[in-house]
Design a protein around this motif. Sequence first.
Motif, mmCIF file in Angstrom:
data_model
loop_
_atom_site.group_PDB
_atom_site.id
_atom_site.type_symbol
_atom_site.label_atom_id
_atom_site.label_comp_id
_atom_site.label_asym_id
_atom_site.label_seq_id
_atom_site.Cartn_x
_atom_site.Cartn_y
_atom_site.Cartn_z
ATOM 1 N N GLU A 39 -17.823 -1.113 6.325
ATOM 2 C CA GLU A 39 -18.869 -1.271 4.889
ATOM 3 C C GLU A 39 -18.827 0.029 3.864
ATOM 4 O O GLU A 39 -20.106 0.049 3.231
ATOM 5 C CB GLU A 39 -20.368 0.285 5.700
ATOM 6 N N ALA A 40 -17.883 0.851 4.434
ATOM 7 C CA ALA A 40 -17.302 1.395 2.958
ATOM 8 C C ALA A 40 -16.770 0.873 1.693
ATOM 9 O O ALA A 40 -16.719 0.891 0.817
ATOM 10 C CB ALA A 40 -16.196 2.781 3.557
ATOM 11 N N LEU A 41 -15.870 -0.238 2.236
ATOM 12 C CA LEU A 41 -15.884 -1.478 1.096
ATOM 13 C C LEU A 41 -16.394 -1.744 0.748
ATOM 14 O O LEU A 41 -16.633 -2.249 -0.849
ATOM 15 C CB LEU A 41 -14.513 -1.898 1.831
ATOM 16 N N ASP A 42 -17.349 -2.676 0.728
ATOM 17 C CA ASP A 42 -18.456 -2.548 0.368
ATOM 18 C C ASP A 42 -19.332 -2.517 -0.213
ATOM 19 O O ASP A 42 -19.937 -2.567 -1.756
ATOM 20 C CB ASP A 42 -19.720 -3.403 1.429
ATOM 21 N N THR A 85 -9.219 -10.234 5.089
ATOM 22 C CA THR A 85 -9.934 -10.962 4.425
ATOM 23 C C THR A 85 -11.157 -10.141 2.830
ATOM 24 O O THR A 85 -10.897 -10.159 2.586
ATOM 25 C CB THR A 85 -10.931 -12.067 5.376
ATOM 26 N N ARG A 86 -11.476 -9.177 4.009
ATOM 27 C CA ARG A 86 -12.609 -8.370 2.635
ATOM 28 C C ARG A 86 -11.358 -7.411 2.118
ATOM 29 O O ARG A 86 -12.333 -7.491 1.145
ATOM 30 C CB ARG A 86 -13.713 -7.810 3.909
ATOM 31 N N ILE A 87 -10.334 -7.168 3.102
ATOM 32 C CA ILE A 87 -9.977 -6.596 1.615
ATOM 33 C C ILE A 87 -9.253 -7.326 0.370
ATOM 34 O O ILE A 87 -9.030 -7.302 -0.488
ATOM 35 C CB ILE A 87 -8.441 -5.631 2.134
ATOM 36 N N THR A 89 -10.583 -9.879 -0.705
ATOM 37 C CA THR A 89 -11.718 -10.366 -1.716
ATOM 38 C C THR A 89 -12.671 -9.395 -1.785
ATOM 39 O O THR A 89 -13.571 -9.959 -2.842
ATOM 40 C CB THR A 89 -12.426 -11.707 -0.381
ATOM 41 N N LEU A 90 -12.141 -8.677 -1.592
ATOM 42 C CA LEU A 90 -12.518 -7.300 -2.661
ATOM 43 C C LEU A 90 -12.194 -7.478 -4.664
ATOM 44 O O LEU A 90 -11.189 -7.528 -4.552
ATOM 45 C CB LEU A 90 -12.553 -5.938 -2.272
ATOM 46 N N THR A 91 -12.972 -7.177 -5.211
ATOM 47 C CA THR A 91 -13.588 -7.377 -6.099
ATOM 48 C C THR A 91 -12.439 -6.004 -6.910
ATOM 49 O O THR A 91 -11.384 -6.299 -8.107
ATOM 50 C CB THR A 91 -14.314 -8.049 -7.506
ATOM 51 N N LYS A 92 -11.748 -5.038 -6.427
ATOM 52 C CA LYS A 92 -11.177 -4.102 -6.698
ATOM 53 C C LYS A 92 -10.000 -3.663 -5.797
ATOM 54 O O LYS A 92 -10.228 -3.725 -4.734
ATOM 55 C CB LYS A 92 -12.199 -2.580 -7.051
ATOM 56 N N PRO A 93 -9.007 -3.215 -7.008
ATOM 57 C CA PRO A 93 -7.515 -2.867 -5.827
ATOM 58 C C PRO A 93 -7.780 -1.498 -4.631
ATOM 59 O O PRO A 93 -8.472 -0.704 -5.101
ATOM 60 C CB PRO A 93 -7.031 -2.484 -7.441
ATOM 61 N N VAL A 94 -6.852 -2.301 -3.986
ATOM 62 C CA VAL A 94 -7.371 -1.579 -2.689
ATOM 63 C C VAL A 94 -5.423 -0.631 -2.513
ATOM 64 O O VAL A 94 -4.679 -1.328 -2.451
ATOM 65 C CB VAL A 94 -7.557 -1.964 -1.434
ATOM 66 N N VAL A 95 -5.835 0.609 -2.581
ATOM 67 C CA VAL A 95 -4.901 1.793 -2.783
ATOM 68 C C VAL A 95 -4.587 1.793 -1.488
ATOM 69 O O VAL A 95 -5.338 2.344 -0.884
ATOM 70 C CB VAL A 95 -4.386 2.204 -3.685
ATOM 71 N N ALA A 96 -3.063 1.915 -0.787
ATOM 72 C CA ALA A 96 -3.283 2.635 0.693
ATOM 73 C C ALA A 96 -2.072 3.701 0.707
ATOM 74 O O ALA A 96 -1.489 3.514 -0.016
ATOM 75 C CB ALA A 96 -3.002 1.658 1.877
ATOM 76 N N ARG A 97 -2.164 5.106 1.247
ATOM 77 C CA ARG A 97 -1.671 5.949 1.267
ATOM 78 C C ARG A 97 -1.153 6.464 3.084
ATOM 79 O O ARG A 97 -2.699 6.830 3.343
ATOM 80 C CB ARG A 97 -1.309 6.235 0.867
ATOM 81 N N ALA A 112 -2.556 -5.698 3.510
ATOM 82 C CA ALA A 112 -3.425 -6.583 3.580
ATOM 83 C C ALA A 112 -3.497 -5.578 1.384
ATOM 84 O O ALA A 112 -3.891 -6.114 1.336
ATOM 85 C CB ALA A 112 -4.829 -6.038 4.171
ATOM 86 N N CYS A 113 -3.700 -4.500 2.060
ATOM 87 C CA CYS A 113 -3.835 -3.519 0.751
ATOM 88 C C CYS A 113 -2.779 -3.965 -0.800
ATOM 89 O O CYS A 113 -2.377 -4.437 -0.893
ATOM 90 C CB CYS A 113 -3.439 -2.149 0.625
ATOM 91 N N ASP A 114 -3.451 -4.042 -1.639
ATOM 92 C CA ASP A 114 -2.876 -4.333 -2.357
ATOM 93 C C ASP A 114 -1.967 -3.641 -3.276
ATOM 94 O O ASP A 114 -0.441 -4.681 -3.748
ATOM 95 C CB ASP A 114 -3.657 -3.940 -4.413
ATOM 96 N N ILE A 115 -2.161 -2.298 -3.456
ATOM 97 C CA ILE A 115 -0.585 -1.252 -3.449
ATOM 98 C C ILE A 115 -0.861 -0.744 -2.097
ATOM 99 O O ILE A 115 -1.284 0.792 -2.538
ATOM 100 C CB ILE A 115 -1.057 -1.166 -5.344
ATOM 101 N N PRO A 116 0.148 -0.839 -1.435
ATOM 102 C CA PRO A 116 0.408 0.391 0.193
ATOM 103 C C PRO A 116 1.873 1.715 -0.439
ATOM 104 O O PRO A 116 2.689 0.957 -0.755
ATOM 105 C CB PRO A 116 0.911 -0.958 1.031
#
Length: 246
Positions: A39-42, A85-87, A89-97, A112-116
Amino acid sequence: MTDAPLVRRHTDLAVAVLTLDSPHNRNALSAALIAQLTEALDAADADPQVRAVLLTHTGSTFCAGADLKAGGIRSGPRLLVELITRIATLTKPVVARADGHVRAGGLGLLAACDIPLAGSAATFAFTEVRLGLAAAVASLPVLVRADPRAAARYLLTGEAFDTAEAVRIGLVTAHAEALDGILAGLRASSPQGLAATKEITTAQLRERIAATSAGLEQQSIALFESADAAEGIKAALERRDPPWAI
């Protein structure tokens, strides 16, 4: 138990910060946590003021993988596939720390995150194999992002490794000290450019999900329902070695 959120969110200069906040079970991937994170990603994806997402955590564990005490064996693999899959297909990059332990399915979430990114306190292990399981769904992003020889070693042995090794094998992009520079770069980038570039960089992962996720999901369910897994999970919850450990 209270109804406190398991995923907290706020926005910091066009970055949606999503914090896994379920320390009582080491941020395990329960159905409730996955639902709140999705929900937060959406919401972040739909917000034109958000340029990127930063996924972080409270407590000493980024994510412990499946919630072994919560049941939901048949739905867990499907929910993790849907989250990965949601991560992707998200149109915005996801960074994880990750500033703590990352285990089992938590490694699938991180990969799955773009930049872990990971701090010096982080440790990593694919513990499934020691429970009579396999990192089936978690392997979807791992085998796309990490060195395949190194991934095979850690998937097969369940050995723990540190941040330096995670960076070396490509499972993690960089040490956590790189975070400020990465966020500055994302904030300086065009939303259209970020979306188009992410579509390019996630193509291989999205193709692997489409081709193999259904089979891996069924394999994961079958393993969870096996006698070996029942004994392995029981031993883990009782903090003892399973019978096959030598």
